[in-house]
Write a protein that holds these residues in place. Structure first.
Motif, PDB file in Angstrom:
ATOM      1  N   ARG A 539      70.365 -58.452  -9.078  1.00 17.22           N
ATOM      2  CA  ARG A 539      69.073 -58.584  -8.400  1.00 17.22           C
ATOM      3  C   ARG A 539      68.968 -57.628  -7.194  1.00 17.22           C
ATOM      4  O   ARG A 539      67.915 -57.022  -6.947  1.00 17.22           O
ATOM      5  CB  ARG A 539      68.878 -60.034  -7.958  1.00 17.22           C
ATOM      6  CG  ARG A 539      68.509 -60.960  -9.088  1.00 17.22           C
ATOM      7  CD  ARG A 539      68.066 -62.320  -8.571  1.00 17.22           C
ATOM      8  NE  ARG A 539      69.181 -63.027  -7.926  1.00 17.22           N
ATOM      9  CZ  ARG A 539      70.012 -63.821  -8.578  1.00 17.22           C
ATOM     10  NH1 ARG A 539      69.870 -63.994  -9.891  1.00 17.22           N
ATOM     11  NH2 ARG A 539      70.985 -64.445  -7.945  1.00 17.22           N
ATOM     12  N   THR A 540      70.040 -57.496  -6.438  1.00 20.41           N
ATOM     13  CA  THR A 540      70.038 -56.572  -5.298  1.00 20.41           C
ATOM     14  C   THR A 540      69.826 -55.127  -5.768  1.00 20.41           C
ATOM     15  O   THR A 540      69.026 -54.355  -5.192  1.00 20.41           O
ATOM     16  CB  THR A 540      71.354 -56.695  -4.523  1.00 20.41           C
ATOM     17  OG1 THR A 540      71.514 -58.050  -4.089  1.00 20.41           O
ATOM     18  CG2 THR A 540      71.360 -55.771  -3.323  1.00 20.41           C
ATOM     19  N   ASN A 541      70.509 -54.744  -6.822  1.00 25.82           N
ATOM     20  CA  ASN A 541      70.386 -53.374  -7.348  1.00 25.82           C
ATOM     21  C   ASN A 541      68.987 -53.120  -7.890  1.00 25.82           C
ATOM     22  O   ASN A 541      68.418 -52.025  -7.701  1.00 25.82           O
ATOM     23  CB  ASN A 541      71.426 -53.137  -8.436  1.00 25.82           C
ATOM     24  CG  ASN A 541      72.845 -53.120  -7.890  1.00 25.82           C
ATOM     25  OD1 ASN A 541      73.055 -52.882  -6.679  1.00 25.82           O
ATOM     26  ND2 ASN A 541      73.828 -53.349  -8.732  1.00 25.82           N
ATOM     27  N   SER A 543      66.252 -54.563  -6.905  1.00 26.95           N
ATOM     28  CA  SER A 543      65.343 -54.429  -5.758  1.00 26.95           C
ATOM     29  C   SER A 543      65.409 -53.025  -5.158  1.00 26.95           C
ATOM     30  O   SER A 543      64.375 -52.400  -4.838  1.00 26.95           O
ATOM     31  CB  SER A 543      65.700 -55.473  -4.696  1.00 26.95           C
ATOM     32  OG  SER A 543      64.867 -55.343  -3.556  1.00 26.95           O
ATOM     33  N   ASP A 544      66.638 -52.492  -5.046  1.00 27.68           N
ATOM     34  CA  ASP A 544      66.783 -51.136  -4.509  1.00 27.68           C
ATOM     35  C   ASP A 544      66.170 -50.108  -5.446  1.00 27.68           C
ATOM     36  O   ASP A 544      65.498 -49.145  -5.003  1.00 27.68           O
ATOM     37  CB  ASP A 544      68.259 -50.818  -4.278  1.00 27.68           C
ATOM     38  CG  ASP A 544      68.873 -51.697  -3.195  1.00 27.68           C
ATOM     39  OD1 ASP A 544      68.107 -52.259  -2.389  1.00 27.68           O
ATOM     40  OD2 ASP A 544      70.125 -51.844  -3.153  1.00 27.68           O
ATOM     41  N   VAL A 545      66.352 -50.240  -6.714  1.00 26.53           N
ATOM     42  CA  VAL A 545      65.793 -49.305  -7.695  1.00 26.53           C
ATOM     43  C   VAL A 545      64.268 -49.347  -7.665  1.00 26.53           C
ATOM     44  O   VAL A 545      63.584 -48.324  -7.769  1.00 26.53           O
ATOM     45  CB  VAL A 545      66.339 -49.624  -9.089  1.00 26.53           C
ATOM     46  CG1 VAL A 545      65.604 -48.808 -10.142  1.00 26.53           C
ATOM     47  CG2 VAL A 545      67.830 -49.323  -9.142  1.00 26.53           C
ATOM     48  N   ARG A 546      63.732 -50.549  -7.521  1.00 28.01           N
ATOM     49  CA  ARG A 546      62.276 -50.689  -7.459  1.00 28.01           C
ATOM     50  C   ARG A 546      61.704 -49.912  -6.256  1.00 28.01           C
ATOM     51  O   ARG A 546      60.680 -49.213  -6.356  1.00 28.01           O
ATOM     52  CB  ARG A 546      61.899 -52.160  -7.370  1.00 28.01           C
ATOM     53  CG  ARG A 546      60.403 -52.401  -7.408  1.00 28.01           C
ATOM     54  CD  ARG A 546      60.111 -53.883  -7.226  1.00 28.01           C
ATOM     55  NE  ARG A 546      58.687 -54.123  -7.341  1.00 28.01           N
ATOM     56  CZ  ARG A 546      58.041 -54.417  -8.458  1.00 28.01           C
ATOM     57  NH1 ARG A 546      58.748 -54.523  -9.587  1.00 28.01           N
ATOM     58  NH2 ARG A 546      56.748 -54.605  -8.491  1.00 28.01           N
ATOM     59  N   ALA A 547      62.401 -50.094  -5.142  1.00 30.81           N
ATOM     60  CA  ALA A 547      61.944 -49.369  -3.951  1.00 30.81           C
ATOM     61  C   ALA A 547      62.001 -47.853  -4.165  1.00 30.81           C
ATOM     62  O   ALA A 547      61.082 -47.102  -3.769  1.00 30.81           O
ATOM     63  CB  ALA A 547      62.777 -49.772  -2.749  1.00 30.81           C
ATOM     64  N   ALA A 548      63.059 -47.367  -4.814  1.00 34.10           N
ATOM     65  CA  ALA A 548      63.197 -45.931  -5.072  1.00 34.10           C
ATOM     66  C   ALA A 548      62.113 -45.450  -6.021  1.00 34.10           C
ATOM     67  O   ALA A 548      61.491 -44.391  -5.800  1.00 34.10           O
ATOM     68  CB  ALA A 548      64.583 -45.643  -5.640  1.00 34.10           C
ATOM     69  N   THR A 550      59.245 -46.762  -6.471  1.00 35.72           N
ATOM     70  CA  THR A 550      57.939 -46.818  -5.807  1.00 35.72           C
ATOM     71  C   THR A 550      57.668 -45.542  -4.984  1.00 35.72           C
ATOM     72  O   THR A 550      56.543 -45.026  -4.934  1.00 35.72           O
ATOM     73  CB  THR A 550      57.877 -48.051  -4.909  1.00 35.72           C
ATOM     74  OG1 THR A 550      58.081 -49.217  -5.708  1.00 35.72           O
ATOM     75  CG2 THR A 550      56.526 -48.164  -4.222  1.00 35.72           C
ATOM     76  N   ARG A 551      58.732 -45.068  -4.373  1.00 35.37           N
ATOM     77  CA  ARG A 551      58.580 -43.850  -3.580  1.00 35.37           C
ATOM     78  C   ARG A 551      58.446 -42.603  -4.451  1.00 35.37           C
ATOM     79  O   ARG A 551      57.819 -41.614  -4.057  1.00 35.37           O
ATOM     80  CB  ARG A 551      59.766 -43.698  -2.634  1.00 35.37           C
ATOM     81  CG  ARG A 551      59.868 -44.844  -1.614  1.00 35.37           C
ATOM     82  CD  ARG A 551      61.041 -44.669  -0.701  1.00 35.37           C
ATOM     83  NE  ARG A 551      60.872 -43.458   0.135  1.00 35.37           N
ATOM     84  CZ  ARG A 551      61.771 -43.059   1.031  1.00 35.37           C
ATOM     85  NH1 ARG A 551      62.884 -43.763   1.209  1.00 35.37           N
ATOM     86  NH2 ARG A 551      61.556 -41.963   1.747  1.00 35.37           N
TER      87      ARG A 551
END
Length: 656
Positions: A539-541, A543-548, A550-551
């Motif tokens: 789940r943490t990974n 979330s980080d991938v989603r943020a990346a 999105t950018r």
């Protein structure tokens, strides 16, 4: 079973608790009578014999006097001809048969002879004035006119009726008939065979045997005693009433196949002989015989004639000798002890429980009104030979009758005497009536108790059926529960295997494994805990991938709305064309267009046809021009609103 008969059995055989069962088991085991596990079964709390299938009722005192299974064919014949059951013979009667068979085989060198038996023995009822016994209701007696061995039976075999057990029935040579099934209520009618005498032909055949018996008894210095015959079969450890593979006259000592056990110690042998005889501790026990018995070491004489004559067995057909002569109630009572002064055939009859004061139809009392001696102490006597059963009893002489011609004094005395007798008879009649009323009330109470016992038994049987049904249902439920538990265990093991598989796949893909510092020591819970750690990491990974993503999305998909679902966002970055190439191409297009706009704005004359024709461009010259323009690219990018990142070669680490 009738009430009175049941009460007779219950009083005669179970009026007291069974004594020393462990000692009895130890004795039978020492004597070799416990052949294998389950061959002998001692009863539990039952008050009436109920043998299992394949077992017969017998008594401890019968077994130690020579009885064993499979029984000897001569004994089978006696039971059939006399129309009796094994439990109806008293212990001393059993010993009579054992001594007779041992005498024939070991000292006469012949098989037991039916004609010789009839010359020596006859049967009678074992009953007192008020009680006709069933267990031990028949006694074997020596005929008064016969000179037979002085057996010296004990005066009393105490409490033998209470020492019953079950013996496993065995067969020999596939014989069809063996011990008859136990019937505690069976009557014992007197039969013609009980007093059957030897025929003329049988007497002629057995005259030599009778002569030899007299020689064994009366040879000076070599007299043979009945107790010596008893001691012999006890010493060689062979049961006379058991069917043998080899006759006694070829007895092979310790290697004999029919031996039940090893030799008894002298002390045990003497103790056993005293138990079966009337010898006290003051008398010497003759453990050896003055006459050498026949055996493999003392063979039969040459031309010795071996006779064989068995009682008619069932397979031989019915015999007239078994015809019923009289019933128990018709036969006059005869005291069991017989003539006390005779020294021959000691214990040829069993001592009566003569203290019973009730009738046959009611339970006998525990103590006789005339004697305080307990019944168990006089159950089985055998001190003498009975008197001649054919002799008629002399009626008592009548007292003087009234004579009217006597003088006045005599008349008065007679009247007074008659009046006194009348008063005595009247009082005795009233006492008898009262006793009879009490006995009837007691019998009614016993009948009521028996009826209640029957109802309780029926209820217990019904409850037993219900209990058995519940047991079966419980057994089925236990089986179902066991199956359910097995299925649950299998399911848990399958779940654990799946969780472990997922963990292994996660480790292979993510390259990160976990170790529990506080394990539950439960395979399922520990595996689930590790999977939860892997889930948190995933789940943490994500979330980080989603943020990346999105950018990055506006750069790859300009002027498009960003998806809200992560999977859709990921699929946008996974088309068939190369997004990075398209991105670079788009940037190059922007750069080219920006360069053209800058050149046009510089108001320089450019021949755009040549510029748009790259075929004539020199690559080396192009690289030189690019290199010369590179210092001014930052200005161009700044104009476009883009700040370029430092390259790997120009980036400098930050100093903290």
């Amino acid at each position: 079973m009738k009430i009175a008969e049941y009460l007779k059995w219950a009083y005669a055989s179970t009026s007291k608790k069974r004594t020393h069962p462990k000692e009895d088991q130890k004795t039978l085991k020492k004597l070799g009578l416990v052949k294998k596990e389950g061959s002998l079964i001692f009863p539990g709390d039952e008050s009436f014999p109920s043998p299992p299938i394949g077992y017969r009722v017998t008594f401890i005192d019968h077994l130690i006097r020579g009885l064993s299974t499979p029984i000897h064919e001569f004994l089978r014949g006696l039971l059939f001809v006399y129309g009796i059951q094994l439990h109806q013979l008293t212990p001393n009667s059993i010993l009579h048969i054992s001594i007779f068979i041992t005498l024939c085989k070991c000292f006469l060198g012949t098989h037991p002879h039916w004609g010789l038996w009839k010359r020596i023995f006859y049967l009678r009822h074992n009953s007192s004035r008020n009680v006709a016994y069933n267990v031990g209701g028949v006694v074997i007696c020596v005929r008064p006119e016969v000179d037979y061995f002085d057996v010296k039976f004990p005066d009393s075999v105490q409490g033998w009726r209470r020492r019953w057990l079950y013996v496993q029935e065995e067969y020999n040579n596939s014989q069809e008939y063996n011990i008859a099934p136990f019937d505690g209520a069976a009557k014992i009618p007197r039969r013609r065979s009980w007093d059957a005498k030897a025929t003329v032909e049988e007497r002629t055949t057995t005259d030599a045997l009778m002569k030899r018996i007299h020689e064994l008894q009366n040879t000076h210095g070599e007299e043979l005693l009945g107790v010596q015959i008893t001691a012999y079969f006890l010493r060689i450890r062979v049961q006379p009433l058991q069917a043998r593979k080899n006759p006694h006259w070829i007895y092979a000592g310790e290697k004999d196949v029919d031996r039940l056990s090893k030799d008894l110690s002298v002390k045990d042998l003497e103790k056993l002989i005293r138990l079966l005889s009337s010898l006290s501790k003051k008398h010497d026990v003759p453990t050896t015989c003055r006459v050498e018995p026949y055996s493999c070491n003392h063979a039969l004489p040459e031309n010795h004639q071996v006779l064989s004559s068995l009682p008619p067995l069932p397979e031989g057909g019915e015999v007239d000798e078994r015809a019923v002569v009289t019933d128990d109630s018709q036969e006059p009572s005869r005291p069991e002890s017989g003539a006390a002064g005779s020294h021959k055939s000691a214990a040829s009859s069993e001592k009566s429980e003569s203290d019973a004061s009730k009738s046959v139809r009611s339970p006998p009392s525990a103590v006789s009104p005339k004697s305080k001696r307990k019944r168990d102490e006089v159950e089985d006597s055998g001190t003498s030979k009975p008197t001649d059963p054919t002799a008629e009893e002399t009626p008592p002489e009548e007292e003087g009758a009234f004579n009217p011609y006597d003088d006045a004094g005599s008349v008065s005395s007679h009247l007074i005497k008659l009046w006194t007798q009348f008063i005595g008879y009247r009082d005795a009649d009233e006492d008898m009536r009262e006793n009879l009323d009490r006995a009837e009330k007691h019998a009614e109470e016993l009948a009521a108790k028996l009826e209640r016992s029957e109802k309780a038994r029926e209820k217990a049987e019904q409850e037993a059926t219900t209990v058995e049904d519940l047991r079966q249902r419980l057994h089925k439920a236990e089986n179902a529960l066991s199956d359910k538990v097995s299925q649950q265990i299998a399911r848990v093991n399958a779940i654990i295997a799946r969780l472990e598989t997922q963990n292994r796949q996660f480790v292979r893909k993510m390259g990160e494994d976990f170790t529990l510092h506080e394990a539950e020591e439960d395979r399922l819970l520990d595996t689930l805990s590790i999977l939860e750690l892997h889930g948190d990491l995933a789940r943490t990974n994500i979330s980080d991938v989603r943020a990346a993503f999105t950018r990055l999305f506006p750069h790859f998909f300009p002027k498009q709305t960003q998806p809200q679902i992560f999977s859709e966002l990921v699929r946008r970055f996974l088309p068939q064309e190369d997004l990075a190439l398209a991105y670079r191409q788009e940037n190059l297009k922007v750069g080219v267009e920006g360069t053209i706009a800058l050149v046009a704005d510089s108001r320089q004359d450019v021949e755009w046809a040549k510029v748009g024709n790259p075929k004539g461009m020199n690559k080396e010259k192009w690289k030189t021009l690019v290199k010369a323009a590179k210092p001014h690219s930052k200005k161009i990018l700044a104009f476009l609103g883009h700040k370029p990142a430092a390259s790997a070669s120009t980036a400098k680490p930050k100093v903290k």
